[in-house]
Design an enzyme around this catalytic site. Structure first.
Site, PDB file in Angstrom:
ATOM      1  N   ASP A 138      10.567  -6.118  23.100  1.00 26.11           N
ATOM      2  CA  ASP A 138      11.303  -5.885  21.852  1.00 26.11           C
ATOM      3  C   ASP A 138      12.658  -5.299  22.224  1.00 26.11           C
ATOM      4  O   ASP A 138      12.777  -4.588  23.225  1.00 26.11           O
ATOM      5  CB  ASP A 138      10.516  -4.884  20.976  1.00 26.11           C
ATOM      6  CG  ASP A 138      10.952  -4.913  19.529  1.00 26.11           C
ATOM      7  OD1 ASP A 138      10.153  -5.341  18.682  1.00 26.11           O
ATOM      8  OD2 ASP A 138      12.114  -4.516  19.240  1.00 26.11           O
ATOM      9  N   THR A 151       8.389 -16.477  10.214  1.00 24.15           N
ATOM     10  CA  THR A 151       8.463 -17.388   9.068  1.00 24.15           C
ATOM     11  C   THR A 151       9.897 -17.878   8.911  1.00 24.15           C
ATOM     12  O   THR A 151      10.827 -17.085   8.780  1.00 24.15           O
ATOM     13  CB  THR A 151       8.010 -16.660   7.795  1.00 24.15           C
ATOM     14  OG1 THR A 151       6.657 -16.288   7.991  1.00 24.15           O
ATOM     15  CG2 THR A 151       8.114 -17.556   6.572  1.00 24.15           C
ATOM     16  N   ASN A 178       2.727 -19.686   0.613  1.00 33.13           N
ATOM     17  CA  ASN A 178       3.110 -18.404   0.017  1.00 33.13           C
ATOM     18  C   ASN A 178       3.693 -18.600  -1.382  1.00 33.13           C
ATOM     19  O   ASN A 178       3.403 -17.827  -2.302  1.00 33.13           O
ATOM     20  CB  ASN A 178       4.130 -17.689   0.906  1.00 33.13           C
ATOM     21  CG  ASN A 178       3.458 -16.847   1.973  1.00 33.13           C
ATOM     22  OD1 ASN A 178       2.236 -16.868   2.103  1.00 33.13           O
ATOM     23  ND2 ASN A 178       4.233 -16.106   2.729  1.00 33.13           N
ATOM     24  N   CYS A 200       6.946 -10.540   2.329  1.00 33.33           N
ATOM     25  CA  CYS A 200       6.692 -11.982   2.479  1.00 33.33           C
ATOM     26  C   CYS A 200       6.972 -12.755   1.204  1.00 33.33           C
ATOM     27  O   CYS A 200       7.885 -13.583   1.167  1.00 33.33           O
ATOM     28  CB  CYS A 200       5.263 -12.200   2.937  1.00 33.33           C
ATOM     29  SG  CYS A 200       4.943 -11.397   4.509  1.00 33.33           S
ATOM     30  N   ARG A 260       8.116  -2.022   1.625  1.00 31.39           N
ATOM     31  CA  ARG A 260       9.244  -2.944   1.442  1.00 31.39           C
ATOM     32  C   ARG A 260       9.036  -3.793   0.187  1.00 31.39           C
ATOM     33  O   ARG A 260       7.968  -4.357  -0.009  1.00 31.39           O
ATOM     34  CB  ARG A 260       9.416  -3.830   2.676  1.00 31.39           C
ATOM     35  CG  ARG A 260       9.937  -3.045   3.877  1.00 31.39           C
ATOM     36  CD  ARG A 260       9.975  -3.881   5.119  1.00 31.39           C
ATOM     37  NE  ARG A 260       8.654  -4.359   5.503  1.00 31.39           N
ATOM     38  CZ  ARG A 260       8.434  -5.210   6.495  1.00 31.39           C
ATOM     39  NH1 ARG A 260       9.442  -5.697   7.187  1.00 31.39           N
ATOM     40  NH2 ARG A 260       7.209  -5.594   6.794  1.00 31.39           N
TER      41      ARG A 260
HETATM   42  C1  UGA Z   1       1.094 -12.769   2.196  1.00 31.46           C
HETATM   43  C2  UGA Z   1       0.088 -13.945   2.265  1.00 31.46           C
HETATM   44  O1  UGA Z   1      -1.055 -13.651   1.479  1.00 31.46           O
HETATM   45  C3  UGA Z   1      -0.332 -14.233   3.706  1.00 31.46           C
HETATM   46  O2  UGA Z   1      -1.185 -15.361   3.761  1.00 31.46           O
HETATM   47  C4  UGA Z   1       0.939 -14.483   4.545  1.00 31.46           C
HETATM   48  O3  UGA Z   1       0.630 -14.715   5.908  1.00 31.46           O
HETATM   49  C5  UGA Z   1       1.852 -13.280   4.440  1.00 31.46           C
HETATM   50  O4  UGA Z   1       2.193 -13.071   3.061  1.00 31.46           O
HETATM   51  C6  UGA Z   1       3.084 -13.571   5.258  1.00 31.46           C
HETATM   52  O5  UGA Z   1       3.867 -14.450   4.874  1.00 31.46           O
HETATM   53  O6  UGA Z   1       3.236 -13.011   6.350  1.00 31.46           O
HETATM   54  P1  UGA Z   1       0.880 -10.102   2.226  1.00 31.46           P
HETATM   55  O7  UGA Z   1       2.364 -10.064   1.988  1.00 31.46           O
HETATM   56  O8  UGA Z   1       0.289  -9.206   3.253  1.00 31.46           O
HETATM   57  O9  UGA Z   1       0.404 -11.595   2.615  1.00 31.46           O
HETATM   58  O10 UGA Z   1       0.224  -9.698   0.835  1.00 31.46           O
HETATM   59  P2  UGA Z   1      -0.783 -10.352  -0.224  1.00 31.46           P
HETATM   60  O11 UGA Z   1      -2.128  -9.808  -0.030  1.00 31.46           O
HETATM   61  O12 UGA Z   1      -0.636 -11.808  -0.254  1.00 31.46           O
HETATM   62  O13 UGA Z   1      -0.176  -9.719  -1.567  1.00 31.46           O
HETATM   63  C7  UGA Z   1       1.191  -9.965  -1.954  1.00 31.46           C
HETATM   64  C8  UGA Z   1       1.525  -9.246  -3.226  1.00 31.46           C
HETATM   65  O14 UGA Z   1       0.907  -9.897  -4.331  1.00 31.46           O
HETATM   66  C9  UGA Z   1       1.094  -7.789  -3.313  1.00 31.46           C
HETATM   67  O15 UGA Z   1       2.149  -7.035  -3.878  1.00 31.46           O
HETATM   68  C10 UGA Z   1      -0.106  -7.812  -4.230  1.00 31.46           C
HETATM   69  O16 UGA Z   1      -0.287  -6.603  -4.932  1.00 31.46           O
HETATM   70  C11 UGA Z   1       0.276  -8.943  -5.169  1.00 31.46           C
HETATM   71  N1  UGA Z   1      -0.873  -9.599  -5.816  1.00 31.46           N
HETATM   72  C12 UGA Z   1      -1.806 -10.254  -5.073  1.00 31.46           C
HETATM   73  C13 UGA Z   1      -0.974  -9.591  -7.191  1.00 31.46           C
HETATM   74  O17 UGA Z   1      -0.121  -9.013  -7.910  1.00 31.46           O
HETATM   75  N2  UGA Z   1      -2.026 -10.235  -7.803  1.00 31.46           N
HETATM   76  C14 UGA Z   1      -2.970 -10.886  -7.071  1.00 31.46           C
HETATM   77  O18 UGA Z   1      -3.892 -11.459  -7.687  1.00 31.46           O
HETATM   78  C15 UGA Z   1      -2.863 -10.895  -5.674  1.00 31.46           C
END
Ligand code: UGA
Length: 458
Positions: free
Chosen positions: A30, A121, A227, A279, A346
């Protein structure tokens, strides 16, 4: 195989740790020397479930090492995973300058052929540009580069489990040799042959992991398309929640029934404060931008983004309606991370809510099981507590902003006796409506019945 991981952020560390656990020799590098020093001292710079255990065992087995000498790391490896950040620019386009820097470094330092794997990404066509850049920056015509796109589908909080038990592995390649090399790298995962730190040897039986070999452009699109679709699903559920509130239906009843249709599926239909994190918001913007540059109208995604931004306004409307005047009032903000099981703040909707309340002169007291120190750095005007009940003490309202189990399991009877007013505005739909009614709380959430003072229905 000797592997190198460039970029020791969350994706890089999970990738390095899991591939080392799967038996490869991994060297991580890094540009941030302090981060490398921290890792060499056995400290893990991010909170990610199981990551410290995997890094510790890989280190003890001599399978992972860290260096700030990127040239050395590059020369010693056959395959190089690029895991650097691609933050959004003002116009929504992904900033690929870190990828360009890494390409220059690989091209100038490599003394033998390398498989260069793009895991960051990135928008479609980046892999092809990366190959061009590697060839353009190289001064040694005997050194060849093959580029692969290998998008990650890791969710923060369950990233180690997602890496070791993926539902698919996508590799975008230009030739069969690259595909064969990727299959070799992922063989222990494809065959599920590793000692699993998540399930301690008792992994649930799952279907075979498919390895999908595609073109580089398709692989890059798969990531953004996945996504963006999930973000769209969340925004759909959120508009539905608004409609349910107006019509007098319950959004959970509606989405539960919808989700039982396998063509729809029950996940990512949880209505609330909307999506945040590093993401979804940025990937959605980058995807819209990419579509725009080639003349494709992806307005449906712009609508999803607009709906998501409005969630914060909708939440604050509820706060205003319930509290009337906000200035000077003590409020308990439960949650700072963008979702449960992470310390990541973030693009967190919770932080945006906190900031707006501070701007309006509220006396904001906040807690989060993991994210307090990160929040403190950006919002010093808030009073932070470790204990949820200390946060709730004397508060005129509890505002639930993150879906931690700790908040789902709050003893509201106890909380009610500590609070100045029994009022909850639940941005994540965690509380049981009936229980809140029994305890005589005023209770507001998205897409469900609102329990107002002196309960005269909605
Ligand atoms: C997301 C994707 O789910 C992963 O598959 C992907 O690899 C990742 O982005 C990435 O691009 O690296 P992540 O950002 O860790 O993962 O979070 P998620 O669990 O997907 O949740 C995203 C947001 O959606 C959170 O703020 C969560 O609270 C919200 N959310 C999720 C809702 O408001 N409602 C839902 O039903 C589900």
């Amino acid at each position: 195989m000797d592997l190198c991981v460039i970029g020791c952020g969350y994706v890089g560390l999970v990738t390095g740790a899991c591939l080392a656990e799967a038996g490869h020799d991994v060297i991580c590098t890094d540009v941030d020397s302090a981060r490398i020093a921290q890792l060499n001292a056995g400290q893990v710079p991010i909170y990610e479930h199981h990551l410290d255990d995997v890094l510790k065992s890989a280190r003890a087995a001599g399978k992972i090492s860290y260096t700030d000498d990127a040239g050395d790391a590059i020369r010693r490896s056959e395959a190089i995973f690029i895991c650097v950040g691609t933050p959004p620019k003002e116009n929504g386009q992904a900033d690929l300058s870190a990828i360009d820097n890494v390409a220059r470094q690989i091209a100038t330092e490599a003394l033998s052929p390398k498989l260069v794997i793009e895991k960051s990404t990135v928008p479609a066509r980046t892999g092809l540009e990366l190959r061009r850049a590697l060839n353009a920056y190289s001064r040694n015509s005997a050194v060849t580069f093959r580029v692969v796109s290998n998008p990650e589908f890791l969710r923060e909080g369950t990233a180690v489990e997602d890496f070791l038990h993926p539902d698919r592995i996508v590799v975008g390649v230009e030739d069969e040799t690259s595909a064969a090399q990727m299959r070799e790298i992922y063989r222990p995962i494809l065959e599920q042959k590793f000692s699993c730190p998540v399930h301690n040897g008792a992994c649930p039986a799952t279907a075979d992991v498919p390895l999908l070999v595609t073109t580089i452009n398709s692989a890059e699109l798969i990531k953004h398309a996945s996504n963006s679709f999930l973000a769209l699903k969340i925004s759909y559920a959120n508009v539905l929640a608004d409609l349910c509130e107006k019509i007098g239906a319950d959004v959970n009843e509606v989405t539960n029934a919808m989700g039982l249709d396998p063509r729809i599926g029950g996940q990512f239909l949880q209505a609330g404060l909307g999506f945040g994190g590093f993401c979804f918001p940025k990937d959605l913007q980058a995807f819209v931008h990419l579509a725009g540059t080639v003349g494709v109208d992806f307005d449906i995604l712009k609508a999803a983004e607009r709906v998501n931004k409005q969630r914060i306004d909708r939440f604050l409307e509820k706060v205003h309606q319930a509290l009337w005047v906000i200035k000077g009032k003590r409020v308990a903000l439960l949650g700072l991370a963008f979702k449960a099981n992470t310390d990541d703040t973030r693009f967190s909707p919770a932080l945006e809510v906190a900031q707006r309340l501070v701007n309006e002169g509220a006396d904001v007291h906040a807690t989060d099981p993991e994210a307090v120190s990160r929040a403190k750095a950006v919002l010093p005007q808030v009073t932070y507590h470790e204990d949820v009940y200390d946060t709730l003490r004397d508060a005129e309202a509890a505002l639930i902003c993150t879906d931690w189990d700790e908040f789902r399991n709050i003893d509201w009877q106890k909380a009610g006796s500590l609070m100045a007013r029994r009022l909850v505005i639940d941005g994540r739909g965690l509380c049981d409506l009936q229980r809140m009614r029994e305890l005589d709380f005023e209770y507001f959430s998205f897409g469900r019945e609102q329990l107002r003072a002196h309960a005269t229905a909605r």
